[in-house]
Design an enzyme around this catalytic site. Sequence first.
Site, PDB file in Angstrom:
ATOM      1  N   ASP A 194      -2.007   6.660   6.125  1.00  0.00           N
ATOM      2  CA  ASP A 194      -3.018   5.720   5.648  1.00  0.00           C
ATOM      3  C   ASP A 194      -3.342   4.809   6.834  1.00  0.00           C
ATOM      4  OD1 ASP A 194      -4.519   3.692   4.545  1.00  0.00           O
ATOM      5  OD2 ASP A 194      -3.073   3.173   2.973  1.00  0.00           O
ATOM      6  N   TRP A 229       0.834  -1.213   0.000  1.00  0.00           N
ATOM      7  CA  TRP A 229       0.000   0.000   0.000  1.00  0.00           C
ATOM      8  C   TRP A 229       0.857   1.246   0.000  1.00  0.00           C
ATOM      9  CZ3 TRP A 229      -4.200  -1.481  -1.920  1.00  0.00           C
ATOM     10  CH2 TRP A 229      -4.822  -2.676  -1.546  1.00  0.00           C
ATOM     11  N   LYS A 273     -12.139  -2.095   6.344  1.00  0.00           N
ATOM     12  CA  LYS A 273     -11.328  -2.945   7.208  1.00  0.00           C
ATOM     13  C   LYS A 273     -11.840  -2.854   8.650  1.00  0.00           C
ATOM     14  CE  LYS A 273      -8.671  -3.606   3.549  1.00  0.00           C
ATOM     15  NZ  LYS A 273      -7.768  -2.580   3.121  1.00  0.00           N
TER      16      LYS A 273
HETATM   17  C1  LIG Z   1      -7.145  -2.128   1.789  1.00  0.00           C
HETATM   18  C2  LIG Z   1      -6.153  -1.040   1.912  1.00  0.00           C
HETATM   19  C3  LIG Z   1      -6.048  -0.014   0.951  1.00  0.00           C
HETATM   20  C4  LIG Z   1      -6.899   0.023  -0.308  1.00  0.00           C
HETATM   21  O1  LIG Z   1      -8.185   0.378  -0.015  1.00  0.00           O
HETATM   22  P1  LIG Z   1      -9.296   0.570  -1.150  1.00  0.00           P
HETATM   23  O2  LIG Z   1     -10.420   1.141  -0.358  1.00  0.00           O
HETATM   24  O3  LIG Z   1      -9.567  -0.781  -1.720  1.00  0.00           O
HETATM   25  O4  LIG Z   1      -8.773   1.508  -2.169  1.00  0.00           O
HETATM   26  C5  LIG Z   1      -5.120   0.984   1.157  1.00  0.00           C
HETATM   27  N1  LIG Z   1      -4.333   0.986   2.247  1.00  0.00           N
HETATM   28  C6  LIG Z   1      -4.398   0.023   3.180  1.00  0.00           C
HETATM   29  C7  LIG Z   1      -3.497   0.090   4.369  1.00  0.00           C
HETATM   30  C8  LIG Z   1      -5.310  -1.022   3.038  1.00  0.00           C
HETATM   31  O5  LIG Z   1      -5.377  -1.983   3.979  1.00  0.00           O
END
Ligand SMILES: *Cc1c(COP(=O)(O)O)cnc(C)c1O
Length: 359
Positions: A168, A101, A192
Amino acid sequence: MKKHNFSAGPAILPAVVLEQAAQAAADFNGMGLSILEISHRSPEFSAVLDEAHGLVRELLNLDESYEAIFLQGGASSQFFMTAMNLLDENSKAAYVDTGTWSAKAIKEAELFGGIEIIASSKDKNYSYIPKEYSVSKDTAYLHITSNNTIFGTQYDTFPDIEVPLVADMSSDIFSRPIDASRFGLIYAGAQKNMGPAGAVLVIVKKSMLDKVNRTIPTMLNYQTHIKKGSAFNTPPVFPIYVSMLTMRWVKENGGVEGMQKHNETKAALIYGEIDRNPMFRGTVIDPVDRSKMNVTFIMAEGKEDLEGQFMEMCNEANCVGVKGHRSVGGFRASIYNAMPLESVQVLVDVMKRFEEKYG
Ligand SMILES: *Cc1c(COP(=O)(O)O)cnc(C)c1O
């Protein structure tokens, strides 16, 4: 029978939230209408938006200098939207590369400004969080991925640097208290630890904005959505509603402090078993970097060909989603906020029975 859901995402939600969401899909607040068929500008949905924004502020203890908004496009759109709104050709940002990511965030940010990768754990397949680095004062921000969903690492403490952090937090938002004042911007895809897929939460310090020498398309400008309270256009009504219900649940269960305690207990139980059980080993080098959300582990040396047998025993015990991401292999048990301790115990019991059978 309800299964024990260890999926990485979309992921487990509290049972009570699913019931409330189902009810609202049938008849929202006794209106005789589904939440899916009412105006996003109705007083009923405006109240949902207000409560959702309020809960974000309350749970993370945000002061007036921050704004919280819900957008679409997932965390993946934030990889470029952050840089587009915060960087231009006269500024630069620093990034720490801790996995898939982060690498994607770097690739997109490079389209909008000078990016320096100041640390990376790529040399050891992202099995640790880099700690020794410094950031020069003229850097607009330092971007980190607070929890690495795929590699099972998590920042235990955040970098002690002078520039604002951009994080993030898709896979660990609301899992523990944070000192929000250290962050210039936080983003988190809902699916998540916060709700269903379809919404992304962005928290931004207002002083970070309006500094770039660039015309930003209306929909991609944070200010557009801040000014309209996440309702410039039709927002993702149902994901925001279910995220709001989940935040209510977090609040009722001790807030982020309560979540932290609960998450630490679950993590201690499963990591304890990984360390004790000779059939398995963890993939993260330093215990301090181990994620309390995504627990990655593999077969012990020489036992690799028993992977299928373990997966089968997991399935028989109704434990689903335990398979590791292809870039790490082995297993990954995601134990987000909504995961009960009892489910972690079921998985740990499978690990013990597996040792008795094949050890
Ligand atoms: C799942 C995830 C993403 C991507 O998320 P989307 O909503 O599918 O774009 C980005 N960063 C992290 C840390 C993730 O776990």
